[in-house]
Scaffold this active site. Structure first.
Site, PDB file in Angstrom:
ATOM      1  N   THR A 104      -0.223   8.331  -6.204  1.00  0.00           N
ATOM      2  CA  THR A 104      -0.766   7.057  -7.068  1.00  0.00           C
ATOM      3  C   THR A 104      -1.008   5.876  -7.677  1.00  0.00           C
ATOM      4  O   THR A 104      -1.568   5.232  -7.157  1.00  0.00           O
ATOM      5  CB  THR A 104      -1.414   8.856  -7.983  1.00  0.00           C
ATOM      6  OG1 THR A 104      -1.765  10.280  -7.569  1.00  0.00           O
ATOM      7  CG2 THR A 104      -2.736   7.575  -8.493  1.00  0.00           C
ATOM      8  N   CYS A 105       0.563   5.645  -7.844  1.00  0.00           N
ATOM      9  CA  CYS A 105       1.545   4.916  -7.944  1.00  0.00           C
ATOM     10  C   CYS A 105       0.542   3.752  -7.529  1.00  0.00           C
ATOM     11  O   CYS A 105       0.606   2.603  -7.661  1.00  0.00           O
ATOM     12  CB  CYS A 105       1.875   5.075  -8.977  1.00  0.00           C
ATOM     13  SG  CYS A 105       2.372   6.150 -10.415  1.00  0.00           S
ATOM     14  N   SER A 106       1.214   3.672  -6.230  1.00  0.00           N
ATOM     15  CA  SER A 106       1.709   3.361  -5.058  1.00  0.00           C
ATOM     16  C   SER A 106       0.430   3.291  -4.070  1.00  0.00           C
ATOM     17  O   SER A 106       0.030   1.868  -3.708  1.00  0.00           O
ATOM     18  CB  SER A 106       3.006   3.502  -3.914  1.00  0.00           C
ATOM     19  OG  SER A 106       4.030   2.899  -4.579  1.00  0.00           O
ATOM     20  N   THR A 114       5.691   6.182  -5.945  1.00  0.00           N
ATOM     21  CA  THR A 114       5.071   7.547  -6.286  1.00  0.00           C
ATOM     22  C   THR A 114       3.775   7.313  -5.184  1.00  0.00           C
ATOM     23  O   THR A 114       2.964   6.014  -5.136  1.00  0.00           O
ATOM     24  CB  THR A 114       4.609   7.882  -7.513  1.00  0.00           C
ATOM     25  OG1 THR A 114       4.293   7.053  -8.669  1.00  0.00           O
ATOM     26  CG2 THR A 114       6.222   8.273  -7.303  1.00  0.00           C
TER      27      THR A 114
END
Length: 162
Positions: free
Chosen positions: A47-49, A45
């Site tokens: 922000t996560c990546s 996703t």
């Protein structure tokens, strides 16, 4: 009930891939160790990546220099976590853990209902520091935010403990 500073890490099983899929329990991951666990709502996703995992990859050696294990967890399957780790060039030793049924996430009291986005139950974005299975620091993000669970924030908090 949400986990808080001073609580013990609850017992649960997670999955990781090493020589095939492996089940690992939380006492094995936390007991007798200093550990930073950060959790993301979903592998791959935005922000996560783009920010969350990359920060821990960038600063991994700083955690290890302090004798701290680093664990990344998401409510995904272990194959997704492995593929995400490979795509992000996660260093050996930074463990990519799957909480496929959100059992550990629920035990922590940090679940998130992402059904409105077609993602079902997920983990809230958070980071915690545990020493010998006891939570010493806990940072849970407000919905949609990315501030207090970053690698940089955690390193600053750990430095303040020195």
């Amino acid at each position: 009930m949400t986990i808080k500073v001073g609580d013990r890490i609850p017992e649960a099983n997670l999955q990781r891939i090493r020589d095939g899929v492996e089940i690992v329990d939380t006492p094995t991951l936390f007991d007798g160790k200093k550990v930073v666990l950060f959790a993301v709502p979903g592998a791959f996703t935005p922000t996560c990546s783009e920010r969350h995992l990359p920060g821990y990859v960038q600063h991994f050696d700083q955690f290890r220099a302090r004798g701290i294990e680093v664990l990344c967890m998401s409510v995904n399957d272990p194959f997704v976590m492995q593929a995400w780790g490979q795509s992000q060039h996660v260093p050996e030793g930074l463990q990519m853990l799957a909480d496929g049924n959100a059992d550990f996430t629920r035990a922590l009291g940090l679940e998130l209902d992402a059904s409105a986005y077609g993602m079902g139950t997920r983990s809230r974005r958070f980071a915690l520091y545990a020493d010998n299975g006891s939570v010493k620091k806990l940072f849970v993000e407000a919905p949609g935010e990315f501030k207090v669970s970053s690698a940089e924030y955690m390193l600053d908090e750990l430095a303040a403990m020195d």
